[in-house]
Design an enzyme around this catalytic site. Sequence first.
Site, mmCIF file in Angstrom:
data_model
loop_
_atom_site.group_PDB
_atom_site.id
_atom_site.type_symbol
_atom_site.label_atom_id
_atom_site.label_comp_id
_atom_site.label_asym_id
_atom_site.label_seq_id
_atom_site.Cartn_x
_atom_site.Cartn_y
_atom_site.Cartn_z
ATOM 1 N N LYS A 127 -0.093 16.339 57.398
ATOM 2 C CA LYS A 127 1.255 15.897 57.010
ATOM 3 C C LYS A 127 2.241 17.050 57.185
ATOM 4 C CE LYS A 127 -0.202 14.766 52.888
ATOM 5 N NZ LYS A 127 -0.315 14.206 51.520
ATOM 6 N N THR A 172 11.535 12.579 46.434
ATOM 7 C CA THR A 172 10.296 12.429 47.198
ATOM 8 C C THR A 172 9.065 12.467 46.287
ATOM 9 O OG1 THR A 172 10.246 14.819 47.603
ATOM 10 C CG2 THR A 172 11.281 13.431 49.295
ATOM 11 N N GLY A 215 5.881 11.604 44.523
ATOM 12 C CA GLY A 215 4.812 10.645 44.763
ATOM 13 C C GLY A 215 4.588 10.261 46.209
ATOM 14 N N THR A 216 5.176 11.009 47.157
ATOM 15 C CA THR A 216 4.997 10.638 48.564
ATOM 16 C C THR A 216 3.544 10.763 49.008
ATOM 17 O OG1 THR A 216 5.682 12.873 49.185
ATOM 18 C CG2 THR A 216 7.344 11.137 49.317
ATOM 19 N N GLY A 217 2.837 11.787 48.519
ATOM 20 C CA GLY A 217 1.431 11.947 48.904
ATOM 21 C C GLY A 217 0.570 10.799 48.405
ATOM 22 N N CYS A 218 0.787 10.407 47.152
ATOM 23 C CA CYS A 218 0.057 9.262 46.585
ATOM 24 C C CYS A 218 0.347 8.000 47.386
ATOM 25 C CB CYS A 218 0.486 9.019 45.135
ATOM 26 S SG CYS A 218 0.409 10.448 44.041
#
Length: 277
Positions: free
Chosen positions: A179, A212, A214-217
């Site tokens: 990412k 942004t 919680g973008t990874g979750c």
Amino acid sequence: MSHVAIPNVLSIAGTDPTGGAGIQADLKSIAAAGGYGMCVVTSLVAQNTQGVREIHTPPQDFLRAQLATVFDDVQVDAVKIGMLGDAATTATVSEFLAGQDVPVVVVDPVMVATSGDRLLTADAEEALRQFVRDHASVVTPNIPELAVLVNGEPAADFESAIEQGREFAARTGVTVLVKGGHLDSGKASNALVSPSGEVDIAEVERVDTKNTHGTGCSLSSALATRLTLDDDSGAALRWTSDWLHEAIAHADELNVGQGHGPVHHFHRLYRLAGEGA
């Protein structure tokens, strides 16, 4: 790769009372991606858009009971792993999944905070590395977490990050989602790197917003869902990347909290509803 009309996708992760990250973000993302979301709680986290205040870890017996209630009753088509937190929880989930046949397991290795702070003890980090090797179809680290997985320094550019992904994928047999969001480059692109070294890139324009959280979750749980629905992993990557980009691009339309707010998980649905679709 399995194909079902509406996949049952289980999130195993911690909570976020303000709804932007953890299992709350996972359930929204799974639904937005076309799946039916379920959850097993590993940690109760007192957090909001400004940070984490306290973490409570339920007893391991209760974690096993949650897992058993789902798998005893429901066909699980995909699992997304989020915050495991400590070596004991990691071991409990690992032992349980060893007895299950789940076609897709996506692991978001929660190891390093956005601030750069390490979140796990050394034994918990090693337990998570082993968990990824044993169970993951895909692992979705951010740039600092990818560095921890390969015992290196954080990559300075997207190409270097892809090389780290290649190294880990070749060594473990696990596909790596690299990412670019944590990099300073003009784009925030994503790349799937297979154990054979093949790279599939989804180019994503960077969005100028502080919202942004919680973008990874969200990315990992949506990807887990699309991997059961799309014809190949590249298509799943592109769908997920496009959807998340739109959710970030419209995050400022929400009014949640005073810190780093959540992305707009259902913007696409709102847009279609507004168009009368």
